[in-house]
Design a protein around this motif. Structure first.
Motif, short mmCIF file in Angstrom:
data_model
loop_
_atom_site.label_atom_id
_atom_site.label_comp_id
_atom_site.label_asym_id
_atom_site.label_seq_id
_atom_site.Cartn_x
_atom_site.Cartn_y
_atom_site.Cartn_z
N ILE A 1 0.95 4.20 -3.02
CA ILE A 1 0.66 5.84 -2.74
C ILE A 1 2.03 6.38 -3.14
CG2 ILE A 1 0.37 7.37 -0.58
CD1 ILE A 1 -1.36 5.25 0.52
N SER B 1 -3.80 6.39 -6.18
CA SER B 1 -4.81 6.56 -4.91
C SER B 1 -4.95 5.97 -3.82
CB SER B 1 -6.19 6.79 -5.86
OG SER B 1 -6.62 5.43 -5.96
N VAL B 2 -5.23 6.34 -2.72
CA VAL B 2 -5.56 5.73 -1.53
C VAL B 2 -6.26 4.49 -1.75
CG1 VAL B 2 -6.21 5.80 0.86
CG2 VAL B 2 -4.98 7.66 -0.15
N VAL B 3 -7.38 4.45 -2.40
CA VAL B 3 -8.64 3.52 -2.71
C VAL B 3 -8.00 2.39 -3.47
CG1 VAL B 3 -10.87 3.12 -3.95
CG2 VAL B 3 -10.31 5.19 -3.07
N THR B 4 -6.81 2.68 -4.49
CA THR B 4 -6.16 1.52 -5.08
C THR B 4 -5.30 0.87 -4.25
OG1 THR B 4 -6.36 2.86 -7.46
CG2 THR B 4 -4.62 1.13 -7.09
N ALA C 1 1.01 -1.27 0.11
CA ALA C 1 -0.10 -0.04 -0.08
C ALA C 1 0.91 1.27 -0.12
CB ALA C 1 -0.85 0.02 1.33
N ALA D 1 -5.53 0.60 -0.90
CA ALA D 1 -6.21 -0.11 -0.13
C ALA D 1 -6.89 -1.39 -0.52
CB ALA D 1 -7.35 1.02 0.60
N ALA D 2 -7.50 -1.08 -1.88
CA ALA D 2 -7.83 -2.32 -2.47
C ALA D 2 -6.84 -3.55 -2.78
CB ALA D 2 -8.45 -2.17 -3.86
#
Length: 486
Positions: free
Chosen positions: A377, A382-385, A373, A387-388
């Protein structure tokens, strides 16, 4: 050995000499030459020198390499200046291996190797025609079954037919199916080796050339930066290539496989181009392993591996003799334990790993998930990517840890020990009591709180561990293993 062995030794010697002098030959052919010199003349002279030298080396190897069987011993003599005579008791032979390449098959010859525990390489390598091979095989069988026979008795005593003689064939389609069901990530080691070789060549360039290459890539980095879709496509194509290479390797090595079970002997023959044969005894097979992953379960097949002492394998097999794409696990198990019990029995004692094994495997994977993660970043994602991707990695790690916990167990039967393990695949290891070399119990700093330890069973073919067992269960298992092993 027959004259055909001289021809094979000559070809091998010529290849070895040409390979050792490759760079000298390139310089000789393409280096500076005089006005009256030509590449054809140089090539002819170099080929003549190599062939003459190879013939001399092959003739010395052939003429001074002799063998005979005297009673229950194979006596092998080789060498000119340093003559060496080796005597090997036939009862100490663990594996009898043969190889038939294209040249071998054209001349109706085969290379024969004897493996013992004395060294980690072949003790004897002979090149025999079919008649001599069959004669040697009969004499070896007599010496194994009747070690007290003299040489005269062995020559006249007829070999009794085996009480059980069964030949099984595995079709090439099943072998391909079994190869496709394996974990092909090991094939990336080949690509990593090539990448390291290219990197090493890059480091050998001079500093000015290296600087210009780096500057050229840096100036055009914007034009060469791949998108995320292109990266995924590249990874998929690379994996497909690795899978095809791995499947082709398995098909060439294990194609047209046949297994002959004659009393206490198992003969495995395979190979599409080069035919390989391994003849091993039931008593000299230490661990029988049956692996079945979800893909193999859907394809109704399994992978069976017969493992012997590590010194016997001669480094030619990754982990013993493997049989892909078959459903012969129970039949081979029945053959393997036939001397001890007629069929598998109910377990006498059993134990399972505790949930601590799952947490011990899962918790260390949180660090790579966090690193993944962070890398996404910092790379502009992105933070969503991030996190996924981290959640997906964590979910896979948790699933593997849970499956490893559910699969881990040990069972003591009357004739053998069954140890199960694996995470995605379910792996069953079968070990006989008399093959156990040692049993160890490993404690951790958390043992006083959890009461859990690791049981380690060692054999001459390696060791198998069962983690997170209750201490009292491990002590009970050790008491039941060691007296029986003696």
């Amino acid at each position: 050995m027959s004259p055909g062995a001289l021809a094979i030794m000559f070809v091998k010697s010529a290849g070895e000499i040409a390979g050792a002098a490759f760079f000298a030959l390139v310089y000789l052919l393409f280096g500076r030459r005089g006005s009256g010199d030509s590449a054809v003349v140089r090539f002819a002279v170099a080929a003549a020198v190599i062939f003459v030298y190879a013939f001399i080396v092959a003739f010395v190897r052939y003429y001074f390499r002799k063998f005979h069987i005297e009673g229950d011993k194979l006596i092998y003599t080789h060498g000119l200046a340093r003559k060496v005579t080796t005597s090997i008791p036939l009862s100490r032979v663990h594996t009898l291996r043969t190889k038939m390449g294209l040249l071998y098959r054209l001349l109706d010859m085969r290379g024969v190797s004897f493996d013992t525990l004395a060294t980690d390489s072949s003790e004897v390598e002979l090149i025999l025609d079919e008649r001599d091979w069959q004669m040697l095989l009969r004499r070896v069988s007599r010496g194994e079954d009747h070690p007290d026979l003299t040489d005269e008795d062995a020559a006249t005593t007829a070999l009794p037919p085996p009480l059980t003689d069964e030949t099984l064939h595995i079709c090439n389609l099943n072998i391909l199916k079994g190869a496709l069901c394996q974990n092909h990530l090991r094939g990336f080691a080949v690509l990593a080796t090539l990448a390291l070789a290219l990197f090493d060549k890059f480091n050998q360039l001079d500093e000015d050339t290296t600087t210009r290459i780096i500057d050229y890539i840096g100036n055009r980095a914007d034009h060469f930066m791949p998108t995320a879709g292109q990266c995924l496509l590249f990874i998929a194509v690379t994996y497909l290539i690795v899978m095809l290479l791995w499947t082709g390797k398995i098909a060439l090595r294990y194609g047209d496989m046949s297994l002959r079970m004659a009393d206490s002997r198992l003969t495995v023959e395979s190979g599409l181009v080069t035919r390989f044969t391994s003849r091993l005894a039931r008593e000299k097979t230490t661990i029988l392993t049956i692996k079945r992953n979800p893909l193999e379960k859907l394809a109704c097949c399994e992978t069976v591996t017969l493992r012997q002492a590590r010194n016997v394998t001669d480094g030619k097999a990754d982990d013993g003799i493997s049989i892909y794409g078959s459903r012969l696990g129970h039949r081979l198990l029945h053959w393997w334990i036939a001397a001890d019990a007629g069929s598998p029995t109910a377990p006498l004692l059993s134990a399972r790993s505790g949930p601590g094994m799952m947490w011990r495997r899962f918790l260390p994977q949180l660090l790579p998930a966090a690193a993944l993660a962070t890398a996404v970043i910092l790379g502009g994602g992105s933070v969503v990517t991030a996190a996924a991707l981290s959640a997906a990695y964590t979910a896979i790690a948790l699933m593997r840890a849970v499956m490893a916990w559910r699969h881990s167990s040990i069972r003591l039967h009357a004739a053998y020990i069954l140890i199960t393990g694996g995470n995605i695949a379910r792996i069953r290891h079968y070990i006989r009591y008399r093959d156990i070399e040692s049993v160890g119990i490993t404690c951790t700093p958390l043992t006083p709180c959890t009461g859990r330890v690791t049981l380690r069973i060692a054999t001459n073919a390696g060791h198998v561990t069962v983690p997170s067992l209750l201490l009292r269960s491990a002590l009970t298992l050790r008491r039941n293993l060691l007296p029986t092993a003696e």
